[in-house]
Design a protein around this motif. Sequence first.
Motif, mmCIF file in Angstrom:
data_model
loop_
_atom_site.group_PDB
_atom_site.id
_atom_site.type_symbol
_atom_site.label_atom_id
_atom_site.label_comp_id
_atom_site.label_asym_id
_atom_site.label_seq_id
_atom_site.Cartn_x
_atom_site.Cartn_y
_atom_site.Cartn_z
ATOM 1 N N ILE A 154 0.854 -1.190 0.000
ATOM 2 C CA ILE A 154 0.000 0.000 0.000
ATOM 3 C C ILE A 154 0.889 1.238 0.000
ATOM 4 O O ILE A 154 1.308 1.746 1.053
ATOM 5 C CB ILE A 154 -0.946 -0.004 1.219
ATOM 6 N N VAL A 155 1.224 1.703 -1.198
ATOM 7 C CA VAL A 155 2.112 2.854 -1.358
ATOM 8 C C VAL A 155 1.506 3.814 -2.385
ATOM 9 O O VAL A 155 0.677 3.428 -3.212
ATOM 10 C CB VAL A 155 3.525 2.415 -1.802
ATOM 11 N N TYR A 156 1.963 5.077 -2.336
ATOM 12 C CA TYR A 156 1.418 6.124 -3.184
ATOM 13 C C TYR A 156 2.533 6.893 -3.894
ATOM 14 O O TYR A 156 3.711 6.772 -3.545
ATOM 15 C CB TYR A 156 0.603 7.121 -2.343
ATOM 16 N N ASP A 157 2.108 7.721 -4.841
ATOM 17 C CA ASP A 157 3.004 8.692 -5.474
ATOM 18 C C ASP A 157 4.248 8.044 -6.080
ATOM 19 O O ASP A 157 5.346 8.622 -6.059
ATOM 20 C CB ASP A 157 3.435 9.767 -4.455
ATOM 21 N N GLY A 158 4.092 6.829 -6.609
ATOM 22 C CA GLY A 158 5.202 6.163 -7.268
ATOM 23 C C GLY A 158 6.246 5.578 -6.341
ATOM 24 O O GLY A 158 7.310 5.124 -6.794
ATOM 25 N N LYS A 159 5.977 5.552 -5.049
ATOM 26 C CA LYS A 159 6.929 4.999 -4.086
ATOM 27 C C LYS A 159 6.923 3.471 -4.152
ATOM 28 O O LYS A 159 5.964 2.842 -4.603
ATOM 29 C CB LYS A 159 6.581 5.444 -2.672
ATOM 30 N N SER A 160 8.004 2.873 -3.664
ATOM 31 C CA SER A 160 8.075 1.421 -3.519
ATOM 32 C C SER A 160 8.948 1.105 -2.311
ATOM 33 O O SER A 160 9.789 1.921 -1.902
ATOM 34 C CB SER A 160 8.654 0.764 -4.776
ATOM 35 N N VAL A 161 8.730 -0.069 -1.738
ATOM 36 C CA VAL A 161 9.492 -0.484 -0.564
ATOM 37 C C VAL A 161 10.784 -1.159 -1.027
ATOM 38 O O VAL A 161 10.749 -2.101 -1.831
ATOM 39 C CB VAL A 161 8.658 -1.429 0.321
ATOM 40 N N SER A 207 -6.325 2.313 -4.826
ATOM 41 C CA SER A 207 -6.531 3.722 -5.165
ATOM 42 C C SER A 207 -7.559 4.394 -4.258
ATOM 43 O O SER A 207 -7.499 5.611 -4.049
ATOM 44 C CB SER A 207 -6.947 3.866 -6.629
ATOM 45 N N SER A 208 -8.476 3.607 -3.699
ATOM 46 C CA SER A 208 -9.475 4.224 -2.803
ATOM 47 C C SER A 208 -8.817 4.734 -1.528
ATOM 48 O O SER A 208 -9.277 5.720 -0.948
ATOM 49 C CB SER A 208 -10.588 3.230 -2.469
ATOM 50 N N TYR A 209 -7.744 4.065 -1.090
ATOM 51 C CA TYR A 209 -7.015 4.570 0.074
ATOM 52 C C TYR A 209 -6.328 5.890 -0.261
ATOM 53 O O TYR A 209 -6.329 6.839 0.535
ATOM 54 C CB TYR A 209 -5.974 3.561 0.550
ATOM 55 N N GLU A 210 -5.750 5.961 -1.457
ATOM 56 C CA GLU A 210 -5.095 7.199 -1.871
ATOM 57 C C GLU A 210 -6.123 8.327 -1.981
ATOM 58 O O GLU A 210 -5.863 9.469 -1.574
ATOM 59 C CB GLU A 210 -4.374 7.003 -3.198
ATOM 60 N N LYS A 211 -7.305 8.014 -2.505
ATOM 61 C CA LYS A 211 -8.356 9.023 -2.618
ATOM 62 C C LYS A 211 -8.765 9.523 -1.238
ATOM 63 O O LYS A 211 -8.915 10.733 -1.017
ATOM 64 C CB LYS A 211 -9.573 8.440 -3.341
#
Length: 399
Positions: free
Chosen positions: A223-230, A307-311
């Motif tokens: 669960i990551v946003y804005d193009g991030k990755s772990v 995407s609903s979490y990002e929204k």
Amino acid sequence: MIAPHIKETIYSKGASVIRKMFEEGIQLKAKYGAENVYDFTLGNPDLDPPDEVVKAVKEVAEDSSHGRHGYMPNAGYMETRQAMAEKTAEEQGVAVSGKNILMTVGAASALNCVFKAILTPGDIVIVPRPFFAEYRHYVRNFQGQLIEVASKEDFSPDLEQISKVLEENGDKVAAVLINSPNNPSGKVYTESDIIRLTDSLKAHGKKCGRYPYLICDEPYRAIVYDGKSVAPVFKHYDETVIVTSFAKNLSLPGERIGYVAVNPKSQDADDFITASAFALRTLGCVNAPAFFQKVITKSWNAKVDYSSYEKRRNLLMAVLDKAGIEYYRPEGAFYLFCKVPAKWKGDDMDFCDYLKKYLILGAPGSGFGGPGWFRLAYCVSEETIVNSEKAFVKAMNDN
């Protein structure tokens, strides 16, 4: 009679601040109506499990083969361990075998098994703060000591301070525990952060003879946003362990299914899994739930739209912007870590009590090692977030 140290812990401010606020929310909802209470306390994912998981549940439930509900090796079904090895290999970019996996009763069980396996009384675990509140209790369960190290302003790890704690404590340091994406801040550590941290651990181990484990708690990895990755960790440091679960990424928190993955290059990899499996048994878990081991074997790689979490993150940030409440923009997970307004002089407990007057429930940051902040979980309905705007604005205008 309850053991005095347990009684002292459960009635302390930081013992279960999230659950305490959550339970208060239940009472407020009964009194005022659920639609009038804005409960952001508990990180309880509200997405339904994906169709692949539902299909797997039905298939496993319909299996009438002999012994399907019996014991298996404590470490789990080998086909499940192999599936988790495949998942770990994809994430880490290195080959992993099923023998390097231990199936557990969620990530909490995984952490407790690991700590029981590696800690002797007085051993130290270093953790950047803020961090998941239960870490304190998991380490204390095995007479270890948790040393909290403040993070930088952007919640990245302060590697100079971590190195200082390593230097001061020598071979008493058993592990460094990191959580990325982080609960409560939503920070995602960069690969540069990981490389610098692991370089410090290598230098420390070479100097004192004990290489601390790097334990990576990763239930929010997907669960990551804005193009991030772990970032992967296995390729950077041999003594690395992953602990995780399917509670957040597949919305299965109540099913309690997780695992431990140890780096195959760890000098004690086989003993590590054996000791952790022994801990699983002696801590009373015995084995991970058989039913959901089989479900996960079939559905671990189900595709999920987050995407609903990002929204909802964006909606809640907009609400707080209108209310004039500062926060750190999360890069992953589903929490906003917010600054306590200046009038409260950093008293997060008092401010969260104040918000309750407006039927807003958040978790004080002190419980996460982040005094002066408070956490809002946005894995709630969009309606709750949108309707909370008037309450937040009124709360800030009234003070």
